[in-house]
Design a protein around this motif. Structure first.
Motif, PDB file in Angstrom:
ATOM      1  N   THR A 121      -3.674  11.123  -1.997  1.00  0.00           N
ATOM      2  CA  THR A 121      -4.120  12.118  -0.831  1.00  0.00           C
ATOM      3  C   THR A 121      -4.519  13.422  -1.120  1.00  0.00           C
ATOM      4  O   THR A 121      -3.988  13.793  -2.409  1.00  0.00           O
ATOM      5  N   THR A 157       0.825   5.953  -0.918  1.00  0.00           N
ATOM      6  CA  THR A 157       0.023   6.884  -1.121  1.00  0.00           C
ATOM      7  C   THR A 157       0.976   8.046  -1.843  1.00  0.00           C
ATOM      8  O   THR A 157       2.207   7.970  -1.803  1.00  0.00           O
ATOM      9  N   HIS A 201       0.911  -1.259  -0.006  1.00  0.00           N
ATOM     10  CA  HIS A 201      -0.153   0.008  -0.048  1.00  0.00           C
ATOM     11  C   HIS A 201       0.651   1.276  -0.129  1.00  0.00           C
ATOM     12  O   HIS A 201       1.865   1.209   0.724  1.00  0.00           O
ATOM     13  N   THR A 219      -3.099   5.062  -3.101  1.00  0.00           N
ATOM     14  CA  THR A 219      -4.333   6.103  -2.804  1.00  0.00           C
ATOM     15  C   THR A 219      -3.687   7.464  -2.982  1.00  0.00           C
ATOM     16  O   THR A 219      -2.625   7.798  -2.538  1.00  0.00           O
ATOM     17  N   ARG A 268      -7.759  13.354  -7.125  1.00  0.00           N
ATOM     18  CA  ARG A 268      -8.209  12.608  -6.229  1.00  0.00           C
ATOM     19  C   ARG A 268      -9.895  12.592  -6.425  1.00  0.00           C
ATOM     20  O   ARG A 268     -10.495  11.548  -6.115  1.00  0.00           O
ATOM     21  N   GLU A 326      -8.180   5.713  -5.888  1.00  0.00           N
ATOM     22  CA  GLU A 326      -7.386   4.491  -5.419  1.00  0.00           C
ATOM     23  C   GLU A 326      -7.278   3.955  -6.708  1.00  0.00           C
ATOM     24  O   GLU A 326      -8.022   3.750  -7.705  1.00  0.00           O
TER      25      GLU A 326
END
Length: 719
Positions: free
Chosen positions: A276, A184, A182, A274, A243, A248
């Motif tokens: 931000t 960001t 994972h 992801t 975003r 995602e």
């Protein structure tokens, strides 16, 4: 003697194919010295070779090592891992030049895996692998070879140690041990922004061949992200990803060995990226016009309505502050920000009056709290909306003409006289008549009355300023049409002073005059008091009674501080002739009309010391020692008495331990009877006989010293 290790044969088909392919190279290799001297070993040398499958590789590696001037380690054999077939795999062959072929020599193998993994033909010296090998479990085996006599088992030469290495094949796929991953990355990032890096591992030999050489690629996640093939660093492949459009992304990453060539093994993992949030969106009101209505009697601070500006950003980037920037109600309303709901709350700051103004218009603004300078050029991060507020009529209670009232009345005012008046009105359009009343909880003694129709306050009982200067009452105004609509107002009534009290001495004075006093000496200074409170303060006049104006003994003198001094006119006062003088003094105030009273000052003639200290003021008084007060003397006498009582009790207890409580018949009891017909002579009677003779000489009184009798006598005189 020389021990040589030569390669054995493979399975027949494989061996034939390999021999046909590698015959020229084998011939070339045979032309080389068949043995190489390694170290003296009891006139022995060791020569080790791999299987025919390895000959070409060894020849090539030998040429490379010769070029780098490094010595080749000949005491090694090689065997491929994971090789399986119908027969055991020939690893190599042991041979010694002491063997004439008579089969009188036996070969013995010991060490790692001897007999379990590796098996030797004790006649020919062929070594076979009888189990499937895995380099990842064990990469090499150390064994010891020895030639012994077949019949006697005696060693023909010292044992020789050699190594069998398991040669790697590409039998392990790359693995991502820490996946799935994972990461960001801020939205709107520039092209090539680093996101993260991943790592795969391969259990194959990283030294031999390309079995563990990995190359990374993205199978899914393009064109948004890219990966560097060798370092596995993942970067953004598109600039300014939003975003708010997509938050995602799922990226599938592959690691392939053999340098990425075909035939290699591969492994995959997933990376969830992801985006931000950054503050790249301004707030926006849901509607441009808001309508609210509010009753005019709403309590101050009440929330009238809410407005909300939506922001596509999240967290602190979506926080907005609200302000009223224009309108005709900026002084009456305020707006606060609700950090939880992210909206603005409009509240009332000042009272509303439907009869004065029925509607208001406000212009409110919502602005981001946290501005990102990277996007400030996109325009103002704020928005405005219009708010219309309609005031609704409400049945309001009466309104007094003043929030408080202050009335004044003289303390001698006549009953039923008007003290003052309060007024009130109904602020509603349909005005209602008002009735007034007094809250009797604030006037328990019912000293005041009020006219229910006009609000005039009258006096019901007499007032005395000296008892109470202020009276605080509450007036109630009630609508006749709606008795639930009431208002209250405080009324403070101040009682004004009139001159109805005569002045008098501030306290009970008693003056002392020394017999040896001097003419003009101040005997006493007195002051006066008056319960009244004139506006300009007190000013008293002092005088003697008309018949005592020419008093031959005393005179008076007014002081600047409004006090009075009494002075002696002459000396030679004698307390034997006259002990007490009474001096009446008239005290008058400055009121209108003035009032006066007569106060009498008692002057006692006393005996004084040479420096004017009073010692006694009557004939029978006991003359105290200079500097010793009556209280000090009493304290000393009390201590002496207490000490004597303790001594007497102690002696008595000692005697009672040795004598019975009943008096014996033969005890000496004395009797002394005195008869006289004269009148009592006071102290002379007590001196006519010794009172101690009436007591048992052995009793308690027998121990009283004469000093105790003297103390009792002195105390009697003082009383």
């Amino acid at each position: 003697m020389v021990i040589c290790l030569t390669g054995g044969t493979m399975p027949e088909r494989l061996a034939e194919m390999l021999l046909d392919l590698w015959t020229p190279l084998i011939i070339l290799w045979i032309t080389l010295p068949p043995c190489i001297y390694m170290a003296p070993m009891n006139q022995s040398q060791v020569l080790m070779s791999g299987s025919p499958l390895e000959l070409n590789r060894l020849t090539e590696e030998q040429r490379i090592l010769n070029r780098s001037k490094r010595g080749w380690v000949w005491n090694q054999m090689f065997v491929l891992e994971e090789f399986s077939g119908p027969e055991p795999i020939l690893v190599g062959r042991l041979h010694t030049d002491l063997d004439p072929g008579s089969k009188k020599i036996k070969y013995i193998l010991s060490g790692d895996g001897a007999g379990t993994i590796f098996q030797i033909n004790d006649i020919t010296g062929d070594i076979h692998a009888i189990k499937r090998l895995d380099r990842e479990e064990k990469a090499e085996y150390t064994l010891t070879a020895q030639a012994v006599d077949w019949e006697t088992n005696k060693p023909l030469e010292p044992p020789s140690e050699f190594i069998i290495k398991v040669q790697d094949i590409n039998d392990n796929a790359p693995e991502f041990l820490n996946g799935p991953y994972h990461a960001t990355v801020p939205e709107m990032s520039i092209l090539g922004t680093s996101v993260t890096n991943v790592t795969a591992t391969d259990a194959d030999d990283p030294v031999y061949g390309n079995s563990a050489k990995l190359v990374y690629s993205i199978l899914e996640g393009q064109p948004y992200f890219s990966i560097e093939p060798e370092t596995a660093i993942i970067k953004t492949a598109l600039p300014n990803m939003d975003r708010e459009a997509k938050e995602e992304y799922l990226v599938v990453i592959q690691a392939k060995d053999m340098g990425g060539h075909s035939g290699g093994l591969s492994g995959t993992t997933t990376l969830t990226v992801t985006l931000t949030d950054v503050n790249d969106n301004p707030p926006k009101f849901a509607q441009s016009l808001y309508h609210f209505s509010v009753p005019e009697d709403v309590v101050l601070g009440t929330a009238i309505g809410r407005v909300k500006a939506n922001d596509q950003d999240i967290g602190e980037n979506a926080q907005s502050s609200y302000d009223i920037i224009d309108g005709d109600g900026t002084a009456l309303f305020e707006i606060t920000s609700d950090a939880q709901a992210q909206d603005g709350i409009i509240r009332l700051r000042k009272p509303l009056d439907f009869e004065t103004k029925k509607s208001y218009t406000l212009k409110v603004e919502a602005a981001n709290v946290h501005i990102d300078p990277r996007f400030s050029g996109r325009g103002p991060f704020k928005d405005t909306a219009t708010v219309k507020i309609v005031v609704e009529d409400a049945d309001e209670p009466p309104v007094f003409s003043s929030p408080t009232y202050l009335l004044e009345v003289h303390e001698n005012a006549a009953l039923n006289s008007v003290i003052g008046q309060v007024t009130a009105r109904d602020p509603d359009i349909t005005s209602s008549p008002i009735r007034f009343s007094i809250d009797r909880h604030t006037d328990l003694e019912r000293q005041f009355n009020i006219n229910a129709d006009d609000g005039k306050i009258t006096l019901a009982t007499p007032l005395d300023r000296e008892l109470s200067v202020w009276h605080n009452i509450t007036i109630i105004a009630t609508e006749i049409r709606n008795h639930s609509q009431i208002s209250r107002v405080p009324v403070a009534i101040k009682v004004l002073d009139v001159n109805d009290n005569a002045p008098e001495f501030a306290s009970e004075y008693e003056a002392f005059l020394c017999e040896n006093g001097k003419p003009g000496q101040v005997i006493q200074t007195v002051s006066a008091m008056d319960k009244d409170d004139p506006k300009n303060g007190h000013y008293f006049l002092y005088s003697l009674l008309p018949e005592m104006v020419n008093n031959p003994n005393f005179t008076i003198k007014k002081n600047e501080d409004n006090s009075l001094s009494i002075l002696a006119k002459h000396n030679g006062f004698n307390r034997q002739k006259q002990e007490v003088y009474l001096l009446p003094i008239i005290i008058s105030d400055s009121g209108n009309p003035p009032l006066s009273s007569t106060s009498t000052l008692t002057i006692r003639v006393c005996g004084c010391s040479s420096d004017g200290v009073v010692q006694s003021c009557n004939v029978e008084a006991y003359v105290l020692p200079i500097g010793l007060s009556m209280g000090a003397l009493i304290a000393i006498l009390a201590c002496i008495i207490l000490l004597l009582v303790i001594v007497v009790l102690f002696v008595t207890l000692r005697r009672h331990k040795n004598e019975p409580l009943i008096i014996k018949d033969d005890e000496d009891v004395r009797e002394n009877i005195i008869r006289y017909d004269d009148e009592g002579g006071g102290e002379e009677d007590t001196e006519a006989f010794d009172i101690a003779t009436l007591q048992n000489p052995d009793g308690i009184n027998g121990f009283l010293p004469p000093l105790l009798s003297l103390i009792f006598m002195v105390m009697h005189r003082k009383s």
